[in-house]
Design a protein around this motif. Sequence first.
Motif, short mmCIF file in Angstrom:
data_model
loop_
_atom_site.label_atom_id
_atom_site.label_comp_id
_atom_site.label_asym_id
_atom_site.label_seq_id
_atom_site.Cartn_x
_atom_site.Cartn_y
_atom_site.Cartn_z
N LEU A 1 1.04 -1.29 0.12
CA LEU A 1 -0.25 0.22 0.00
C LEU A 1 0.70 0.89 -0.40
O LEU A 1 0.65 1.67 -0.85
CB LEU A 1 -0.99 -0.26 1.29
N ASP A 2 2.05 0.98 1.02
CA ASP A 2 2.68 2.47 0.53
C ASP A 2 3.27 2.56 -0.47
O ASP A 2 3.56 3.96 -1.03
CB ASP A 2 4.07 1.85 1.62
N ASP A 3 3.58 1.23 -1.05
CA ASP A 3 4.47 1.65 -3.10
C ASP A 3 2.78 1.67 -3.66
O ASP A 3 3.52 3.03 -4.87
CB ASP A 3 4.58 0.14 -3.05
N VAL A 4 1.89 1.84 -3.86
CA VAL A 4 1.29 2.40 -4.79
C VAL A 4 -0.08 3.27 -4.34
O VAL A 4 -0.59 4.10 -5.30
CB VAL A 4 0.02 1.06 -5.17
N ALA A 5 0.38 3.33 -2.50
CA ALA A 5 -0.98 4.38 -2.38
C ALA A 5 0.19 5.91 -0.93
O ALA A 5 -0.38 5.67 0.00
CB ALA A 5 -2.01 4.33 -2.30
N PRO A 6 1.16 5.73 -1.70
CA PRO A 6 2.10 6.91 -1.06
C PRO A 6 1.71 8.18 -0.56
O PRO A 6 1.07 8.58 -0.66
CB PRO A 6 3.01 6.96 -2.04
N GLY A 7 1.60 8.46 0.98
CA GLY A 7 0.98 8.90 1.84
C GLY A 7 -0.27 9.49 1.72
O GLY A 7 -0.78 9.82 2.19
N THR A 8 -1.15 8.28 1.12
CA THR A 8 -2.42 8.47 1.45
C THR A 8 -3.50 7.62 2.55
O THR A 8 -2.45 6.22 3.27
CB THR A 8 -3.36 7.37 -0.04
N SER A 9 -3.39 7.86 3.71
CA SER A 9 -4.79 7.70 4.96
C SER A 9 -5.55 6.52 4.30
O SER A 9 -6.20 6.58 3.68
CB SER A 9 -5.42 8.44 5.60
N HIS A 10 -5.10 5.85 5.49
CA HIS A 10 -6.64 4.65 5.49
C HIS A 10 -7.89 4.42 4.84
O HIS A 10 -8.51 4.17 4.00
CB HIS A 10 -6.35 3.47 6.75
N ALA A 11 -8.62 5.65 5.73
CA ALA A 11 -9.04 6.72 5.37
C ALA A 11 -10.46 6.35 4.11
O ALA A 11 -10.81 6.61 3.32
CB ALA A 11 -9.56 8.13 5.73
N ALA A 12 -8.42 7.21 2.51
CA ALA A 12 -8.78 7.49 1.74
C ALA A 12 -9.16 6.06 1.14
O ALA A 12 -9.67 6.26 -0.36
CB ALA A 12 -8.23 8.73 1.65
#
Length: 244
Positions: free
Chosen positions: A12-23
């Motif tokens: 998840l850190d690789d495909v959505a860096p900086g994105t919150s779990h809520a988002a």
Amino acid sequence: MTVSAVSFQRWLDDVAPGTSHAAVCHAAGIKRSTLAQQLGRGRVTVATVVAVSRSRQLPVVESLSVFPDYRDLAEGTASPTDAELLSQISDMDLLREILARSAAADSGTDPAEIKLSPIPHRASVRTWLDAIGPPDLRQQLSRSAGIAPQNLSAQIWANRLTPALALRSARISGVGRANGLVATGLITPGEAGWLPGSRAEALRKTANSALVALAAERMDALSRTLRRREQDAAAAQKVWENLG
């Protein structure tokens, strides 16, 4: 089947860096509490990986291949056989095709093209397993996965198969690794690399005799299923009568 929470978070850190779990959950259509529970248990479902991958517009099969248990998924992708394609056509659609061909033969016209129902149909798991063989596939699957035959049969009868068992079945049979995930409804035919219209094409080139034989096999299996349900219902009714 699940993947480890650690590997999921790394992905998840690789495909959505900086994105919150809520988002992430909002975009994927997943409840925030559901993901939190999965992470808390240390295991995240494969369905969650698929949902997040779709929301990020990533190739689902390649996303799953990141995780250890699915390493060979992408490299083992292969076009479905005609038998697999036919297995993913519902009983009703097979019967409609037979009736359309019969009507066309009587009138001397070309048969009307029927619109196929989506995958999965109500027996898509069983028909896929029957299509890929070998004859002792269920026994091999039960032994290699360490699952009791009756538990495996219960999954198949309920038209369910875990991603792990679907993948193992494909490995044993030597068919495309992702094809079983289509039969279970986890991923779409397009996500598995199936060509558009491939089911319809396989149906069109199936000879009348083979089509009728296949439909007869399906009707026999349906008869056994209905008989089992009727017996279960009768047994349940008898229990209630005795309790009353």
